[in-house]
Design an enzyme around this catalytic site. Structure first.
Site, mmCIF file in Angstrom:
data_model
loop_
_atom_site.group_PDB
_atom_site.id
_atom_site.type_symbol
_atom_site.label_atom_id
_atom_site.label_comp_id
_atom_site.label_asym_id
_atom_site.label_seq_id
_atom_site.Cartn_x
_atom_site.Cartn_y
_atom_site.Cartn_z
ATOM 1 C CG ASN A 114 -1.593 1.331 1.580
ATOM 2 O OD1 ASN A 114 -2.565 1.641 0.837
ATOM 3 N ND2 ASN A 114 -1.196 2.083 2.491
ATOM 4 C CE1 TYR A 125 0.686 7.818 -6.704
ATOM 5 C CE2 TYR A 125 -1.139 7.727 -8.203
ATOM 6 C CZ TYR A 125 -0.724 7.702 -7.203
ATOM 7 O OH TYR A 125 -1.655 7.298 -6.050
ATOM 8 C CE LYS A 169 -0.071 4.124 -6.762
ATOM 9 N NZ LYS A 169 0.039 3.589 -5.614
HETATM 10 N N1 LIG Z 1 -5.202 9.407 -0.951
HETATM 11 C C1 LIG Z 1 -5.700 9.213 -2.328
HETATM 12 O O1 LIG Z 1 -6.532 9.980 -2.660
HETATM 13 C C2 LIG Z 1 -5.269 7.989 -3.147
HETATM 14 C C3 LIG Z 1 -5.720 7.716 -4.156
HETATM 15 C C4 LIG Z 1 -5.577 6.668 -4.936
HETATM 16 C C5 LIG Z 1 -4.436 5.821 -4.508
HETATM 17 N N2 LIG Z 1 -3.912 6.177 -3.377
HETATM 18 C C6 LIG Z 1 -2.777 5.257 -2.986
HETATM 19 O O2 LIG Z 1 -2.920 4.744 -1.692
HETATM 20 C C7 LIG Z 1 -1.878 4.418 -0.893
HETATM 21 C C8 LIG Z 1 -1.755 5.123 0.206
HETATM 22 O O3 LIG Z 1 -1.662 6.400 0.296
HETATM 23 P P1 LIG Z 1 -2.309 7.302 1.363
HETATM 24 O O4 LIG Z 1 -3.258 8.222 0.552
HETATM 25 O O5 LIG Z 1 -2.957 6.669 2.652
HETATM 26 O O6 LIG Z 1 -0.997 8.454 1.762
HETATM 27 P P2 LIG Z 1 -0.351 8.479 3.146
HETATM 28 O O7 LIG Z 1 0.821 9.399 2.709
HETATM 29 O O8 LIG Z 1 -1.283 9.110 3.999
HETATM 30 O O9 LIG Z 1 0.371 7.061 3.404
HETATM 31 C C9 LIG Z 1 1.353 6.414 2.681
HETATM 32 C C10 LIG Z 1 2.153 5.976 3.733
HETATM 33 O O10 LIG Z 1 3.170 5.376 2.776
HETATM 34 C C11 LIG Z 1 4.498 5.591 3.493
HETATM 35 N N3 LIG Z 1 5.571 5.609 2.815
HETATM 36 C C12 LIG Z 1 5.771 6.284 1.882
HETATM 37 N N4 LIG Z 1 7.198 5.954 1.166
HETATM 38 C C13 LIG Z 1 7.311 4.826 1.658
HETATM 39 C C14 LIG Z 1 8.546 3.955 1.759
HETATM 40 N N5 LIG Z 1 9.551 4.319 0.679
HETATM 41 N N6 LIG Z 1 8.509 2.763 2.260
HETATM 42 C C15 LIG Z 1 7.550 2.518 3.307
HETATM 43 N N7 LIG Z 1 6.610 3.306 3.439
HETATM 44 C C16 LIG Z 1 6.437 4.602 2.716
HETATM 45 C C17 LIG Z 1 4.347 6.969 4.223
HETATM 46 O O11 LIG Z 1 5.227 7.330 5.263
HETATM 47 C C18 LIG Z 1 2.807 6.961 4.624
HETATM 48 O O12 LIG Z 1 2.745 6.538 6.130
HETATM 49 C C19 LIG Z 1 -0.493 4.735 -1.952
HETATM 50 O O13 LIG Z 1 -0.156 3.814 -2.777
HETATM 51 C C20 LIG Z 1 -1.290 5.741 -2.891
HETATM 52 O O14 LIG Z 1 -0.624 5.988 -4.186
HETATM 53 C C21 LIG Z 1 -4.112 7.245 -2.801
#
Ligand SMILES: NC(=O)c1ccc[n+]([C@@H]2O[C@H](COP(=O)([O-])OP(=O)(O)OC[C@H]3O[C@@H](n4cnc5c(N)ncnc54)[C@H](O)[C@@H]3O)[C@@H](O)[C@H]2O)c1
Length: 251
Positions: free
Chosen positions: A89, A155, A159
């Site tokens: 994730n 990105y 994905k």
């Molecule tokens: N928030 C959105 O709108 C959204 C939409 C589509 C997809 N996503 C995807 O959901 C996933 C989670 O994102 P989120 O929105 O919860 O963001 P977030 O930033 O709240 O959480 C992401 C987490 O990943 C951790 N992280 C980042 N780089 C890392 C690394 N190299 N090793 C280990 N951990 C790492 C961060 O420290 C953070 O705790 C991501 O893959 C993101 O691309 C998010």
């Protein structure tokens, strides 16, 4: 309890969607290995799971580093003796940079975290799951894994690629009881941000597209999708990129 005594590794568990997944899986009986590169949020999540009567350990991992990722899977085996669910994730954004303005450092970092990380984890986890007789992998992709205009070039590419990885694993290892699916969230209220100084024209275009999104989800709504995919309720669901976006992609 949909995940009673299942051992689940979740990356990016210190914040947002990963944090919500870790808490929901623990509440459903899973033994959680919570992984993140930032220790502070991670410790908080593990404390909250334990305070609620659940089981969790933390492991600090940079998913772009193969040794860290292998150590993360070994932690699950060492602490709990097996691996049932892997949720890749952790992810980062790319400043919404179009290809003509995307430097190597942004491309390489986004690929390293969003694609190489899941690859390293799947490569290590799949043989373990096959030996056990099965397992579940969930990759957090994105609506940007299906569409071209909702993020930058790096990105979007990362994905799309993670969905390809998901389908390849599902097609090859389904016969061994391994299910591998992706979730494609739309807009979710988390701390992810744009990954640095954004590209102004690309962001203004993105805003126009995002305006059409019916609403922004809470991370817990995506966690429920992950729970479905992780549980036996999804026993015949393999190789899908499941959109959870409130209807955004349908427009
Ligand atoms: N928030 C959105 O709108 C959204 C939409 C589509 C997809 N996503 C995807 O959901 C996933 C989670 O994102 P989120 O929105 O919860 O963001 P977030 O930033 O709240 O959480 C992401 C987490 O990943 C951790 N992280 C980042 N780089 C890392 C690394 N190299 N090793 C280990 N951990 C790492 C961060 O420290 C953070 O705790 C991501 O893959 C993101 O691309 C998010």
């Amino acid at each position: 309890m949909k995940l009673q005594d299942k051992v689940a590794v979740i990356t990016g568990a210190g914040s947002g969607i990963g944090r919500a997944i870790a808490k929901l899986f623990a509440a459903e009986g899973a033994k959680v290995v919570a992984a993140d590169v930032v220790p502070a949020g991670l410790e908080q999540v593990v404390d909250e799971i334990k305070a609620a009567g659940g089981t969790a350990v933390s492991v600090v991992v940079d998913v772009s580093k193969v040794q860290d990722v292998e150590n993360m899977i070994d932690t699950a085996l060492g602490q709990f003796g097996r691996l049932d669910v892997l949720v890749n994730n952790a992810g980062i954004m790319d400043r919404v940079l179009p290809v003509g303005e995307c430097p190597d450092e942004v491309w390489n970092r986004v690929m390293a975290v969003n694609l190489n990380g899941p690859f390293y984890a799947c490569r290590k986890a799949v043989p373990i799951m096959v030996k056990q007789g099965g397992g579940v992998i969930i990759n957090t992709a994105s609506e940007a894994g299906l569409r071209g205009g909702v993020a930058g070039a790096a990105y979007t590419s990362s994905k799309h690629a993670v969905i390809g990885l998901t389908k390849n694993i599902a097609s090859y290892y389904g016969k061994d009881g391994v299910r591998c699916n992706a979730i494609c969230p739309g807009a979710v209220a988390t701390a992810i941000g744009l990954g640095g100084e954004p590209h102004l024209e690309a962001v203004s275009r993105l805003m126009k597209v995002t305006e059409l999104s019916p609403r922004t989800a809470q991370p817990e709504e995506i966690a429920k999708v992950a729970l479905f995919l992780a549980s036996d309720d999804a026993s015949f669901v393999n190789g899908v990129a499941l959109i959870a976006d409130g209807g955004w992609a349908a427009i």
